[in-house]
Motif scaffolding. Structure first.
Motif, short mmCIF file in Angstrom:
data_model
loop_
_atom_site.label_atom_id
_atom_site.label_comp_id
_atom_site.label_asym_id
_atom_site.label_seq_id
_atom_site.Cartn_x
_atom_site.Cartn_y
_atom_site.Cartn_z
N LEU A 70 0.82 -1.21 0.00
CA LEU A 70 0.00 0.00 0.00
C LEU A 70 0.85 1.26 0.00
CD1 LEU A 70 -2.57 -1.06 2.74
CD2 LEU A 70 -2.90 -1.12 0.27
N TYR A 71 0.43 2.25 -0.76
CA TYR A 71 1.02 3.58 -0.73
C TYR A 71 -0.04 4.53 -0.17
CZ TYR A 71 4.96 2.33 -3.73
OH TYR A 71 6.09 1.78 -4.25
N PHE A 72 0.34 5.34 0.78
CA PHE A 72 -0.54 6.37 1.32
C PHE A 72 0.09 7.70 0.93
CE2 PHE A 72 -1.46 2.66 3.74
CZ PHE A 72 -2.82 2.74 3.99
N VAL A 73 -0.62 8.46 0.09
CA VAL A 73 -0.08 9.71 -0.47
C VAL A 73 -0.98 10.86 -0.07
CG1 VAL A 73 0.61 10.92 -2.57
CG2 VAL A 73 0.79 8.42 -2.46
N PHE A 74 -0.39 11.90 0.51
CA PHE A 74 -1.11 13.13 0.81
C PHE A 74 -0.53 14.22 -0.09
CE2 PHE A 74 -2.59 10.75 4.23
CZ PHE A 74 -3.38 11.47 5.10
N CYS A 75 -1.40 14.99 -0.69
CA CYS A 75 -0.99 16.14 -1.47
C CYS A 75 -1.30 17.36 -0.61
CB CYS A 75 -1.76 16.19 -2.78
SG CYS A 75 -1.35 17.63 -3.77
N VAL A 76 -0.26 18.14 -0.29
CA VAL A 76 -0.42 19.28 0.61
C VAL A 76 0.20 20.51 -0.04
CG1 VAL A 76 -0.43 17.82 2.67
CG2 VAL A 76 1.72 18.79 1.87
N ASP A 77 -0.21 21.70 0.45
CA ASP A 77 0.43 22.90 -0.08
C ASP A 77 1.83 23.01 0.50
OD1 ASP A 77 0.29 24.37 2.37
OD2 ASP A 77 -1.77 24.92 1.88
N SER A 78 2.66 23.82 -0.13
CA SER A 78 4.08 23.86 0.20
C SER A 78 4.36 24.39 1.60
CB SER A 78 4.84 24.68 -0.85
OG SER A 78 4.27 25.97 -0.94
N SER A 79 3.40 24.97 2.29
CA SER A 79 3.64 25.50 3.63
C SER A 79 3.51 24.43 4.72
CB SER A 79 2.66 26.64 3.93
OG SER A 79 1.34 26.15 3.97
N GLU A 80 3.00 23.25 4.38
CA GLU A 80 2.83 22.18 5.37
C GLU A 80 4.17 21.58 5.78
OE1 GLU A 80 0.17 21.05 6.96
OE2 GLU A 80 -1.39 22.08 5.85
N SER A 81 4.23 21.10 7.00
CA SER A 81 5.43 20.42 7.52
C SER A 81 5.46 18.99 7.00
CB SER A 81 5.39 20.43 9.05
OG SER A 81 6.27 19.46 9.56
N GLU A 82 6.55 18.64 6.33
CA GLU A 82 6.67 17.29 5.79
C GLU A 82 6.64 16.24 6.90
OE1 GLU A 82 8.99 19.66 4.97
OE2 GLU A 82 9.00 19.82 2.78
N LEU A 83 7.38 16.50 7.98
CA LEU A 83 7.42 15.53 9.08
C LEU A 83 6.07 15.43 9.78
CD1 LEU A 83 10.95 16.27 10.54
CD2 LEU A 83 10.25 14.39 9.04
N GLY A 84 5.36 16.56 9.88
CA GLY A 84 4.03 16.54 10.48
C GLY A 84 3.07 15.68 9.66
N ILE A 85 3.15 15.77 8.34
CA ILE A 85 2.27 14.97 7.48
C ILE A 85 2.67 13.50 7.53
CG2 ILE A 85 1.45 14.60 5.11
CD1 ILE A 85 0.34 17.13 6.50
N LEU A 86 3.98 13.20 7.60
CA LEU A 86 4.40 11.81 7.76
C LEU A 86 3.84 11.23 9.06
CD1 LEU A 86 8.10 11.67 6.51
CD2 LEU A 86 6.10 10.56 5.49
N ASP A 87 3.87 12.02 10.13
CA ASP A 87 3.29 11.58 11.40
C ASP A 87 1.78 11.36 11.24
OD1 ASP A 87 5.66 11.52 12.77
OD2 ASP A 87 5.40 13.50 13.70
N LEU A 88 1.13 12.24 10.51
CA LEU A 88 -0.31 12.12 10.28
C LEU A 88 -0.63 10.84 9.51
CD1 LEU A 88 -2.90 13.76 10.81
CD2 LEU A 88 -2.62 14.74 8.54
N ILE A 89 0.17 10.54 8.50
CA ILE A 89 -0.01 9.29 7.74
C ILE A 89 0.18 8.09 8.68
CG2 ILE A 89 0.92 7.82 5.90
CD1 ILE A 89 1.63 10.43 4.39
N GLN A 90 1.19 8.17 9.55
CA GLN A 90 1.45 7.08 10.49
C GLN A 90 0.26 6.87 11.42
OE1 GLN A 90 4.20 5.14 10.42
NE2 GLN A 90 3.42 3.89 12.09
N VAL A 91 -0.31 7.96 11.94
CA VAL A 91 -1.49 7.86 12.80
C VAL A 91 -2.65 7.24 12.04
CG1 VAL A 91 -3.28 9.23 13.98
CG2 VAL A 91 -0.85 9.74 14.35
#
Length: 192
Positions: A70-91
């Motif tokens: 499985l691939y989980f992909v989030f498309c976010v605007d450039s102001s988002e924190s990459e590590l924050g989104i990785l944590d969000l995917i993990q949650v």
């Protein structure tokens, strides 16, 4: 976040919701472009990349995690924190794991409504709502209990059809008269 695209096979979005204002053909091109951008990357390269030309280029980033098939992909605007989104995917993935007991592609395919509900407990309208996995799971369990308690209501149409089929009448009435109201009953034998 602008959109979410948990994915499993080339070109198949499981619970992603590309911007609805775009025509279906453009949405499919975005899914294909996203898949090709993510798939061609080596596993030991970082999980962030600039969005493709259809997504918005440098204004957006693709942040993804690869778990087994499985691939989980989030498309976010450039102001988002990459590590924050990785944590969000993990949650999100750990919550799926708790709800489905070791989530796999089939869980995502056959329980799409539940996946959407879990995702909406985490993110809605581009805003992160909840990151505490225990709170998310508690909300999912509350929803499951509600659905079970309403099971009688949702099953009512099927029980009604079954009850009508099992009515032991010598002959199906053709006219029903209630006061001044006269109802003609159609021949239902083709449906029984």
């Amino acid at each position: 976040t602008k959109g979410r695209e948990p994915r499993s096979r080339p070109g198949q979005t499981l619970s992603g919701q590309p911007t609805p204002a775009k025509p279906e053909e453009i949405q499919q091109q975005i899914v294909r472009e996203t898949f090709h951008l993510v798939l061609k990357r080596d596993d030991n390269i970082c999980n962030f990349l600039e969005g493709g030309s259809l997504i918005g280029g440098s204004d957006y980033k693709l942040i993804y995690r690869h778990y087994a098939t499985l691939y989980f992909v989030f498309c976010v605007d450039s102001s988002e924190s990459e590590l924050g989104i990785l944590d969000l995917i993990q949650v999100f993935v750990e919550t799926l794991d708790k709800c489905f007991e070791n989530v796999c592609e089939l869980d995502l395919i056959f329980h799409m409504d539940k996946v959407h509900y879990i995702l909406q407990e985490v993110v809605m309208g581009g805003m992160v709502l909840e990151t505490n996995m225990n709170e998310i799971v508690a909300q999912i369990e509350a929803q499951n209990r509600l659905e079970k308690s309403e099971g009688g209501l949702s099953a009512a149409p099927a029980r009604a059809v079954s009850a009508v089929k099992n009515i032991n009448l010598p002959e199906m009435p053709r006219n029903i008269n209630i006061g001044d109201l006269n109802i003609k009953v159609p021949n239902l034998s083709q449906f029984v």
